[in-house]
Scaffold this motif. Structure first.
Motif, PDB file in Angstrom:
ATOM      1  N   GLU A 199       0.832  -1.210   0.000  1.00 47.56           N
ATOM      2  CA  GLU A 199       0.000   0.000   0.000  1.00 47.56           C
ATOM      3  C   GLU A 199       0.864   1.256   0.000  1.00 47.56           C
ATOM      4  OE1 GLU A 199      -3.692  -2.030   2.524  1.00 47.56           O
ATOM      5  OE2 GLU A 199      -2.013  -1.046   3.560  1.00 47.56           O
ATOM      6  N   PHE A 200       1.956   1.223   0.746  1.00 50.34           N
ATOM      7  CA  PHE A 200       2.878   2.357   0.811  1.00 50.34           C
ATOM      8  C   PHE A 200       3.480   2.646  -0.565  1.00 50.34           C
ATOM      9  CE2 PHE A 200       7.363   3.739   1.610  1.00 50.34           C
ATOM     10  CZ  PHE A 200       7.089   4.979   2.185  1.00 50.34           C
ATOM     11  N   GLU A 201       3.972   1.609  -1.239  1.00 54.01           N
ATOM     12  CA  GLU A 201       4.563   1.810  -2.564  1.00 54.01           C
ATOM     13  C   GLU A 201       3.533   2.227  -3.599  1.00 54.01           C
ATOM     14  OE1 GLU A 201       8.661  -0.528  -3.237  1.00 54.01           O
ATOM     15  OE2 GLU A 201       6.897  -1.821  -3.430  1.00 54.01           O
ATOM     16  N   THR A 202       2.285   1.825  -3.430  1.00 47.88           N
ATOM     17  CA  THR A 202       1.217   2.272  -4.329  1.00 47.88           C
ATOM     18  C   THR A 202       1.086   3.792  -4.298  1.00 47.88           C
ATOM     19  OG1 THR A 202      -0.026   0.217  -4.050  1.00 47.88           O
ATOM     20  CG2 THR A 202      -1.265   2.135  -4.802  1.00 47.88           C
ATOM     21  N   ILE A 203       1.336   4.372  -3.140  1.00 47.08           N
ATOM     22  CA  ILE A 203       1.206   5.817  -2.979  1.00 47.08           C
ATOM     23  C   ILE A 203       2.477   6.559  -3.377  1.00 47.08           C
ATOM     24  CG2 ILE A 203       0.723   7.677  -1.348  1.00 47.08           C
ATOM     25  CD1 ILE A 203      -1.658   5.814  -1.929  1.00 47.08           C
ATOM     26  N   VAL A 204       3.645   6.084  -2.946  1.00 50.41           N
ATOM     27  CA  VAL A 204       4.889   6.856  -3.112  1.00 50.41           C
ATOM     28  C   VAL A 204       5.755   6.357  -4.261  1.00 50.41           C
ATOM     29  CG1 VAL A 204       4.898   7.379  -0.644  1.00 50.41           C
ATOM     30  CG2 VAL A 204       6.253   5.446  -1.495  1.00 50.41           C
ATOM     31  N   GLY A 205       5.426   5.212  -4.840  1.00 52.88           N
ATOM     32  CA  GLY A 205       6.263   4.634  -5.875  1.00 52.88           C
ATOM     33  C   GLY A 205       7.231   3.611  -5.310  1.00 52.88           C
ATOM     34  N   GLU A 206       7.957   2.957  -6.187  1.00 54.27           N
ATOM     35  CA  GLU A 206       8.863   1.884  -5.774  1.00 54.27           C
ATOM     36  C   GLU A 206       9.955   2.402  -4.847  1.00 54.27           C
ATOM     37  OE1 GLU A 206      11.841  -1.510  -7.749  1.00 54.27           O
ATOM     38  OE2 GLU A 206      10.706  -0.129  -9.022  1.00 54.27           O
ATOM     39  N   CYS A 207      10.236   1.634  -3.802  1.00 54.30           N
ATOM     40  CA  CYS A 207      11.296   1.961  -2.843  1.00 54.30           C
ATOM     41  C   CYS A 207      12.246   0.774  -2.771  1.00 54.30           C
ATOM     42  CB  CYS A 207      10.720   2.267  -1.473  1.00 54.30           C
ATOM     43  SG  CYS A 207       9.698   3.751  -1.413  1.00 54.30           S
ATOM     44  N   ALA A 208      13.344   0.849  -3.511  1.00 55.68           N
ATOM     45  CA  ALA A 208      14.263  -0.285  -3.612  1.00 55.68           C
ATOM     46  C   ALA A 208      15.240  -0.357  -2.447  1.00 55.68           C
ATOM     47  CB  ALA A 208      15.026  -0.214  -4.933  1.00 55.68           C
ATOM     48  N   THR A 209      15.424   0.736  -1.726  1.00 58.58           N
ATOM     49  CA  THR A 209      16.401   0.759  -0.637  1.00 58.58           C
ATOM     50  C   THR A 209      15.778   1.372   0.614  1.00 58.58           C
ATOM     51  OG1 THR A 209      17.248   2.966  -1.187  1.00 58.58           O
ATOM     52  CG2 THR A 209      18.271   1.083  -2.311  1.00 58.58           C
ATOM     53  N   ASP A 210      16.440   1.128   1.757  1.00 64.00           N
ATOM     54  CA  ASP A 210      15.962   1.700   3.014  1.00 64.00           C
ATOM     55  C   ASP A 210      15.986   3.226   2.979  1.00 64.00           C
ATOM     56  OD1 ASP A 210      15.543  -0.802   4.004  1.00 64.00           O
ATOM     57  OD2 ASP A 210      17.356  -0.870   5.238  1.00 64.00           O
ATOM     58  N   SER A 211      16.979   3.792   2.304  1.00 66.72           N
ATOM     59  CA  SER A 211      17.062   5.258   2.251  1.00 66.72           C
ATOM     60  C   SER A 211      15.881   5.842   1.482  1.00 66.72           C
ATOM     61  CB  SER A 211      18.378   5.695   1.602  1.00 66.72           C
ATOM     62  OG  SER A 211      18.476   5.211   0.274  1.00 66.72           O
ATOM     63  N   PHE A 212      15.432   5.154   0.417  1.00 67.64           N
ATOM     64  CA  PHE A 212      14.251   5.598  -0.315  1.00 67.64           C
ATOM     65  C   PHE A 212      13.016   5.539   0.584  1.00 67.64           C
ATOM     66  CE2 PHE A 212      16.395   5.082  -4.483  1.00 67.64           C
ATOM     67  CZ  PHE A 212      15.938   6.239  -5.098  1.00 67.64           C
ATOM     68  N   ILE A 213      12.885   4.439   1.326  1.00 64.84           N
ATOM     69  CA  ILE A 213      11.742   4.272   2.228  1.00 64.84           C
ATOM     70  C   ILE A 213      11.713   5.409   3.242  1.00 64.84           C
ATOM     71  CG2 ILE A 213      10.722   2.813   4.019  1.00 64.84           C
ATOM     72  CD1 ILE A 213      11.949   0.399   2.542  1.00 64.84           C
ATOM     73  N   GLN A 214      12.861   5.703   3.841  1.00 64.99           N
ATOM     74  CA  GLN A 214      12.923   6.731   4.864  1.00 64.99           C
ATOM     75  C   GLN A 214      12.622   8.107   4.294  1.00 64.99           C
ATOM     76  OE1 GLN A 214      16.613   6.377   7.019  1.00 64.99           O
ATOM     77  NE2 GLN A 214      16.184   4.301   7.719  1.00 64.99           N
ATOM     78  N   HIS A 215      13.162   8.385   3.113  1.00 61.06           N
ATOM     79  CA  HIS A 215      12.934   9.698   2.493  1.00 61.06           C
ATOM     80  C   HIS A 215      11.462   9.880   2.136  1.00 61.06           C
ATOM     81  CE1 HIS A 215      13.498  13.243   0.017  1.00 61.06           C
ATOM     82  NE2 HIS A 215      12.979  12.613  -1.025  1.00 61.06           N
ATOM     83  N   LYS A 216      10.901   8.892   1.440  1.00 62.57           N
ATOM     84  CA  LYS A 216       9.518   9.024   0.976  1.00 62.57           C
ATOM     85  C   LYS A 216       8.521   8.903   2.123  1.00 62.57           C
ATOM     86  CE  LYS A 216      10.362   7.548  -3.782  1.00 62.57           C
ATOM     87  NZ  LYS A 216       9.957   6.614  -4.875  1.00 62.57           N
ATOM     88  N   GLY A 217       8.870   8.112   3.132  1.00 64.72           N
ATOM     89  CA  GLY A 217       7.985   7.983   4.274  1.00 64.72           C
ATOM     90  C   GLY A 217       7.811   9.291   5.021  1.00 64.72           C
ATOM     91  N   GLU A 218       8.908   9.996   5.245  1.00 64.39           N
ATOM     92  CA  GLU A 218       8.825  11.263   5.964  1.00 64.39           C
ATOM     93  C   GLU A 218       8.098  12.320   5.126  1.00 64.39           C
ATOM     94  OE1 GLU A 218       8.926  13.874   8.978  1.00 64.39           O
ATOM     95  OE2 GLU A 218       9.320  11.729   9.008  1.00 64.39           O
ATOM     96  N   LEU A 219       8.311  12.318   3.811  1.00 68.32           N
ATOM     97  CA  LEU A 219       7.590  13.249   2.938  1.00 68.32           C
ATOM     98  C   LEU A 219       6.089  12.983   2.982  1.00 68.32           C
ATOM     99  CD1 LEU A 219       9.842  13.433  -0.282  1.00 68.32           C
ATOM    100  CD2 LEU A 219       9.530  15.182   1.478  1.00 68.32           C
ATOM    101  N   LEU A 220       5.715  11.700   2.957  1.00 71.22           N
ATOM    102  CA  LEU A 220       4.301  11.340   2.981  1.00 71.22           C
ATOM    103  C   LEU A 220       3.664  11.760   4.307  1.00 71.22           C
ATOM    104  CD1 LEU A 220       2.039   9.850   1.406  1.00 71.22           C
ATOM    105  CD2 LEU A 220       2.717   7.760   2.618  1.00 71.22           C
ATOM    106  N   ARG A 221       4.358  11.526   5.407  1.00 70.95           N
ATOM    107  CA  ARG A 221       3.821  11.911   6.718  1.00 70.95           C
ATOM    108  C   ARG A 221       3.561  13.414   6.779  1.00 70.95           C
ATOM    109  NH1 ARG A 221       4.766  14.366  10.998  1.00 70.95           N
ATOM    110  NH2 ARG A 221       6.814  15.062  10.308  1.00 70.95           N
ATOM    111  N   LYS A 222       4.529  14.188   6.307  1.00 66.22           N
ATOM    112  CA  LYS A 222       4.377  15.647   6.336  1.00 66.22           C
ATOM    113  C   LYS A 222       3.276  16.118   5.393  1.00 66.22           C
ATOM    114  CE  LYS A 222       9.173  16.761   7.603  1.00 66.22           C
ATOM    115  NZ  LYS A 222      10.439  17.376   7.116  1.00 66.22           N
ATOM    116  N   GLN A 223       3.180  15.475   4.226  1.00 66.95           N
ATOM    117  CA  GLN A 223       2.207  15.892   3.211  1.00 66.95           C
ATOM    118  C   GLN A 223       0.781  15.882   3.743  1.00 66.95           C
ATOM    119  OE1 GLN A 223       2.271  13.473  -0.327  1.00 66.95           O
ATOM    120  NE2 GLN A 223       0.550  14.552  -1.288  1.00 66.95           N
ATOM    121  N   PHE A 224       0.456  14.871   4.538  1.00 67.34           N
ATOM    122  CA  PHE A 224      -0.918  14.731   5.003  1.00 67.34           C
ATOM    123  C   PHE A 224      -1.100  15.079   6.482  1.00 67.34           C
ATOM    124  CE2 PHE A 224      -0.925  11.645   1.346  1.00 67.34           C
ATOM    125  CZ  PHE A 224      -1.650  12.492   0.494  1.00 67.34           C
ATOM    126  N   GLY A 225      -0.060  15.627   7.101  1.00 63.41           N
ATOM    127  CA  GLY A 225      -0.191  16.142   8.454  1.00 63.41           C
ATOM    128  C   GLY A 225      -0.422  15.095   9.519  1.00 63.41           C
TER     129      GLY A 225
END
Length: 475
Positions: A199-225
């Motif tokens: 479900e997470f990748e459906t929203i943010v796109g493919e995350c092949a590495t932990d650094s991608f997950i961490q970067h996109k996860g924090e952006l997603l959290r901030k985006q929706f408050g």
């Protein structure tokens, strides 16, 4: 272990979402039908279980949490069966009954623990009257609730979940969301949202590495408050993104996986239950991770009781991994101690030559909590601070002596001039310094205070000084 985290007597959790009845027909297969080339199942047992949001409510009830469940059901026999199953377990049901929709029912035909076929009985209707009726019941229950879980299975009950989140925010009740679909904007403003990795990748796109997950996860959290985002990753564990904190990754605790059915429901149930008693996301996530590891080792949709969870956490917290540890290894031990309700105290220094004043200081520091960490300057750090003739004793020698002091649980080291980075990494509950400092001048104090900790200044015992000992010995 903090037993108060599992005392839910004065708490109440509201669960809102898609409720369903999971029905199982069990029987043996010994022949092929003469009408068509299919197996004939002789049904010998019929089993009914709460499913969807109802399973979340059931999990809370088995933990001992007072819980109310709100959902849409049909005016039919299956709704009555579902209500009886739940009320028998202690769940208070506040169903909105529809005259046009059936109770969602999933019928599974089972033989020898194998599922042969699943038959779904469901229809979806996003009507204004249904949403208004649901919102009215939610508004009635929120004042008595300490948290609300929105369990979304995309069956229509939460088609206006944004309005329900706003209701919970207006009532100052934290909201926890188990999401579904490809539009997470509908969950804007929730306290915590818990997608799985797909479900997470459906929203943010493919995350092949932990650094991608961490970067996109924090952006997603901030985006929706959201206050926090928890991504469950199956065999890769889970990762928590919390406002003002570095991402927290936990490895899976499952030793063997027999059945992942209902694991997500267990995570959101335990997560919410622990949060209402601890008010700490990291504690709640650690308990939820342990609970998920337990239930996936069971066949079928399993739950966990408070006693079972307490036993698991007790074993985890009573680790023998004390003494000298690297900062990275120490971080894991601190997490285990804190999630078990133990208060971790931190102090630091060169401790080149120990004297009775140091010992008295350590005992005072340990008295401020349950576990004491002593961080020691490396040899290079001591030289920069004290001069080329110091330290008298090398790092290994100094740490070995400290390790032998009964008041000290862990000894670690830092190479910088100050322990600022180490304190921010470990986030102790109490920061202690001895001498003429003020709280404002202690390195790391602002970080500890920001995260709800304490900063203490202790007075050294008069008459003792490492420098005077060295001078007296003409070293």
């Amino acid at each position: 272990m903090n037993s108060s985290y599992l005392n839910f007597n004065d708490k109440h959790v509201l669960v809102v979402g898609d409720v369903m009845l999971d029905r199982y027909w069990h029987g043996g297969t010994s022949r092929i039908s003469p009408e068509a080339p299919v197996q004939v199942v002789k049904v010998s047992n019929i089993e009914d279980r709460p499913g969807g949001a109802a399973n979340v409510a059931l999990g809370l009830a088995k933990l001992g949490v007072p819980v109310t469940l709100i959902g849409v059901v049909g005016n039919d026999e299956n709704a009555d069966i579902l209500a009886r199953c739940l009320e028998k377990a202690g769940v208070n049901c506040r169903f909105v009954k529809s005259e046009t929709l059936p109770t969602i029912t999933k019928l599974r035909v089972m033989s020898r623990h194998q599922q042969l076929i699943r038959l779904d009985f469901e229809e979806r209707e996003d009507s204004l009257s249904q949403n208004e009726a649901l919102a009215k019941v939610v508004a009635e229950c929120l004042p008595q609730s300490d948290a609300v879980i929105f369990s979304d299975y995309a069956k229509g009950c939460l088609s206006d979940v944004q309005s329900l989140i706003k209701l919970s925010n207006d009532a100052n009740v934290p909201s926890f969301v188990d999401p579904k679909g490809d539009d997470f904007s509908i969950y804007q403003g929730a306290t915590l949202v818990k997608p799985n990795f797909v479900e997470f990748e459906t929203i943010v796109g493919e995350c092949a590495t932990d650094s991608f997950i961490q970067h996109k996860g924090e952006l997603l959290r901030k985006q929706f408050g959201w206050g926090a985002l928890l991504v469950t990753r199956g065999e890769d564990g889970l990762v928590l993104f919390e406002e003002g904190c570095a991402p927290l990754s936990l490895a899976t605790t499952a030793k063997e996986v027999y059945d992942v059915t209902g694991a997500g429901d267990t995570v959101i149930a335990v997560l919410t239950a622990i949060y209402v008693t601890s008010k700490r996301f990291n504690d709640a996530v650690e308990y939820a991770n342990q609970a998920a590891g337990f239930v996936v080792g069971k066949l079928g949709t399993a739950s966990i009781t408070a006693d079972q969870l307490a036993g698991i956490m007790y074993q985890r917290s009573h680790s023998t991994n004390f003494g000298v540890l690297s900062p990275v290894d120490l971080l894991e031990q601190i997490k285990l101690a804190q999630v078990s309700g133990e208060k971790v105290v931190f102090t630091n220094g060169c401790f080149d030559i120990l004297h009775p004043g140091h010992i008295a200081y350590m005992k005072q520091a340990k008295g401020l909590g349950d576990r004491l960490i002593v961080a020691v300057n490396t040899d290079a750090s001591v030289k920069r601070l004290k001069g080329e003739k110091r330290p008298i004793n090398n790092l290994a020698h100094r740490m070995a002596v400290l390790e032998g002091i009964g008041a000290i649980d862990w000894v670690t080291w830092f190479d910088e001039d100050t322990p600022k980075e180490l304190i921010e990494m470990l986030s102790p509950d109490v920061l202690v310094k001895g001498g003429d400092y003020t709280v404002e001048t202690i390195v790391g104090a602002s970080h500890v205070l920001k995260h709800g900790g304490e900063v203490k200044v202790l007075t050294f015992v008069d008459g003792y000084s490492t420098t005077s000992i060295i001078e007296k010995a003409n070293l």
